[in-house]
Scaffold this motif. Structure first.
Motif, PDB file in Angstrom:
ATOM      1  N   LEU A 130      21.649 -45.863 -16.004  1.00  0.00           N
ATOM      2  CA  LEU A 130      22.044 -47.217 -16.375  1.00  0.00           C
ATOM      3  C   LEU A 130      23.323 -47.612 -15.655  1.00  0.00           C
ATOM      4  O   LEU A 130      24.165 -46.759 -15.338  1.00  0.00           O
ATOM      5  N   ASP A 131      23.444 -48.891 -15.413  1.00  0.00           N
ATOM      6  CA  ASP A 131      24.719 -49.411 -14.928  1.00  0.00           C
ATOM      7  C   ASP A 131      25.792 -49.047 -15.951  1.00  0.00           C
ATOM      8  O   ASP A 131      25.572 -49.189 -17.158  1.00  0.00           O
ATOM      9  N   PRO A 132      26.949 -48.545 -15.514  1.00  0.00           N
ATOM     10  CA  PRO A 132      27.990 -48.117 -16.462  1.00  0.00           C
ATOM     11  C   PRO A 132      28.381 -49.198 -17.467  1.00  0.00           C
ATOM     12  O   PRO A 132      28.647 -48.903 -18.635  1.00  0.00           O
ATOM     13  N   LYS A 133      28.416 -50.463 -17.015  1.00  0.00           N
ATOM     14  CA  LYS A 133      28.780 -51.545 -17.928  1.00  0.00           C
ATOM     15  C   LYS A 133      27.689 -51.761 -18.979  1.00  0.00           C
ATOM     16  O   LYS A 133      27.984 -52.011 -20.149  1.00  0.00           O
ATOM     17  N   VAL A 134      26.419 -51.659 -18.558  1.00  0.00           N
ATOM     18  CA  VAL A 134      25.320 -51.803 -19.505  1.00  0.00           C
ATOM     19  C   VAL A 134      25.332 -50.651 -20.501  1.00  0.00           C
ATOM     20  O   VAL A 134      25.149 -50.841 -21.703  1.00  0.00           O
ATOM     21  N   GLU A 135      25.566 -49.433 -20.011  1.00  0.00           N
ATOM     22  CA  GLU A 135      25.614 -48.278 -20.901  1.00  0.00           C
ATOM     23  C   GLU A 135      26.736 -48.417 -21.906  1.00  0.00           C
ATOM     24  O   GLU A 135      26.573 -48.070 -23.097  1.00  0.00           O
ATOM     25  N   ALA A 136      27.859 -48.958 -21.467  1.00  0.00           N
ATOM     26  CA  ALA A 136      28.974 -49.182 -22.395  1.00  0.00           C
ATOM     27  C   ALA A 136      28.604 -50.224 -23.449  1.00  0.00           C
ATOM     28  O   ALA A 136      28.931 -50.078 -24.635  1.00  0.00           O
ATOM     29  N   ALA A 137      27.895 -51.277 -23.023  1.00  0.00           N
ATOM     30  CA  ALA A 137      27.498 -52.341 -23.955  1.00  0.00           C
ATOM     31  C   ALA A 137      26.527 -51.808 -24.997  1.00  0.00           C
ATOM     32  O   ALA A 137      26.586 -52.209 -26.173  1.00  0.00           O
ATOM     33  N   LEU A 138      25.632 -50.911 -24.585  1.00  0.00           N
ATOM     34  CA  LEU A 138      24.633 -50.386 -25.507  1.00  0.00           C
ATOM     35  C   LEU A 138      25.184 -49.271 -26.391  1.00  0.00           C
ATOM     36  O   LEU A 138      24.485 -48.769 -27.272  1.00  0.00           O
TER      37      LEU A 138
END
Length: 498
Positions: free
Chosen positions: A488-496
């Motif tokens: 996952l994109d790091p920003k997406v992983e952080a959001a999830l």
């Protein structure tokens, strides 16, 4: 009614001044505080389905209190569990539509073009179906109040006004008007509740009226038999109770609705999500109980012989209005109309923008902000006009098309957004397949049941099977096509991870 329509048009004009970007016009992104988003979410959810459909359902089948109790805390659960992830995804880049959320969420695992196409077509079918049902309910109210009006005139007056204020203000206009309409519904709802508990004798009068299982027949031969079992937590609609309870549809279904999903990224600050969820929960609880209070009042009046039997469920609300004095009639019509037009405006914008923004974007049509706003306005006007003609020409058509609404929307939003926000392993390939199954499955289910007489196993509605199939396909294919190298994109992983 005309005052509410007039104020809504003014609010559309006021809201248009807040539209600095296409994202604000198309999606009301990051534009409002918790009170406005919470009330608008309730208003868009508590539609003609609540004040017409639920009233008739409770009158025919009894209490259903346990089912509708779910609805209030569903908003809090949705805003806290799904909303914080949706709002975090909106921080990664500018979000205009739910399709943009899909792009941000899944593009790290594949090309989202097909996913957005299948999503746009399916969500448009569901939203247009719901829109037709709202227009039909609105025209029913107008032709009841103005018998000399044609059905087309009733549709055109109400939803011509809705189309105007939504086309002017976009989703910002829709949200602000929905917040106003939600406040009207809460105020009117309190009147319905106090009338039932006071003027109609409350639950003691309800139980006394039906304890002897009376059968009431009116002059036209319409009859209704009442049973003490109608006082139980779920009433007497055993099939509906089993399906709704087993699948926890009220809980999951609220979070799956565009009226909740789109409001999750309309909140200005992420910190406001809990308060937006609480506002929705409280206002939904009041509005849901107020609709049930109308039905409970009729369950006092009819068994006791004070009002004639009602044979058609959708006519119960109008019979209730006819029993009231003039002042309460005004308040009742205002609350019902607010519920009808609030939902109509939300489904109008989401459905129109699914085609104008999501579908065209997936087909690589490039548009700047000015062009997005223009094409969105054109799509809203076209959808509004088509909805008016569809509802005015045939009530049978509306009844058939409306059956597509709830199940169609849930079959696409449950795997893509609810599971997608809660499960990091959901990927583009799996969810594209889920979206394809939802699109094809809903069309096939609609055709086979409406025109071929097919009965699906366990007597479950066809859309329940489509929901289960789309979710299963999405989950299993995500697992089967996952790769260790896929990250996952790091920003997406952080959001999830919230």
């Amino acid at each position: 009614i005309f005052l509410i329509l007039g104020i809504s048009i003014v609010l559309g004009i006021v809201a248009n001044r807040r539209n600095k970007t296409a994202a604000q016009f198309v999606g009301a992104a990051k534009s409002w505080g918790p009170l406005a988003t919470g009330l608008s979410s309730t208003a868009a959810m508590a539609s003609g389905w609540l004040y017409v459909g639920t009233v008739g359902n409770v009158y025919m089948n009894g209490n259903l209190m346990a089912i509708y109790t779910y609805l209030s805390f569903c908003f809090s659960l949705g805003f806290l569990y799904v909303g914080k992830r949706m709002r975090a995804l909106a921080e990664i880049e500018e979000i205009s539509t739910l399709g943009d959320i899909l792009d941000v969420r899944y593009r790290s695992s594949g090309n989202t073009k097909k996913l957005r196409i299948f999503y746009a077509i399916t969500i448009f079918i569901g939203c247009f179906s719901y829109l037709g049902a709202q227009i039909s309910a609105g025209s029913g109210l107008m032709t009841y109040l103005f018998p000399e009006w044609s059905k087309f005139l009733g549709c055109a007056v109400i939803f011509g006004a809705v189309t105007i204020y939504v086309a002017i203000g976009g989703e910002n206009g829709g949200l602000l008007s929905q917040a106003f309409q939600g406040a009207v519904m809460v105020i009117c709802g309190l009147v319905f509740i106090f009338m039932f508990l006071g003027d109609f004798g409350g639950f003691s009068a309800f139980s006394e009226a039906i304890e002897s299982s009376p059968t009431v027949t009116d002059a036209a031969g319409n009859s209704k038999t009442f049973s003490p079992m109608m006082m139980t937590a779920f009433g007497i609609d055993y099939t509906g109770v089993q399906s709704l309870t087993y699948l926890m549809c009220p809980v999951i279904g609220v979070a799956c609705q565009p009226s909740a999903l789109t409001r999750m990224y309309a909140v200005k600050r992420p910190q406001d999500l809990p308060r937006a969820g609480m506002t929705s929960a409280i206002s939904q609880a009041l509005v849901a109980f107020s609709a049930m209070s109308i039905a409970f009042a009729m369950l006092v009046l009819v068994p006791s012989g004070q009002a004639p039997a009602v044979a058609i469920a959708d006519q119960v609300t109008w019979s209730y209005i006819g029993y009231l004095g003039f002042g309460i009639q005004v308040i009742t019509c205002a609350g019902i109309m607010a519920g009808i037009i609030s939902s109509a405006s939300m489904y109008m914008t989401v459905g129109a923008n699914a085609i104008a923004i999501d579908l065209l974007g997936a087909l690589n049509v490039k548009m700047d902000d000015r062009q997005k706003i223009h094409i969105s306005r054109v799509a809203i006007i076209i959808v509004g006009i088509c909805g008016i003609f569809m509802a005015a020409l045939s009530s049978d058509t509306v009844a058939i098309i409306a059956s597509l609404g709830w199940g169609t929307i849930m079959s696409i939003t449950l795997p893509l957004f609810i599971i997608g926000c809660g499960w990091k392993k959901a990927n583009c390939k799996g969810m594209t397949a889920a979206a394809f199954v939802a699109m094809v499955g809903n069309i096939v289910g609609f055709v086979t049941t409406q025109f071929m007489g097919v009965v699906y196993p366990k007597q479950m509605p066809w859309y329940m099977w489509v929901i289960m199939l789309s979710v299963s396909v999405g989950v299993f294919l995500s697992i089967a096509t996952s790769k260790e190298s896929e990250r996952l994109d790091p920003k997406v992983e952080a959001a999830l991870s919230f």
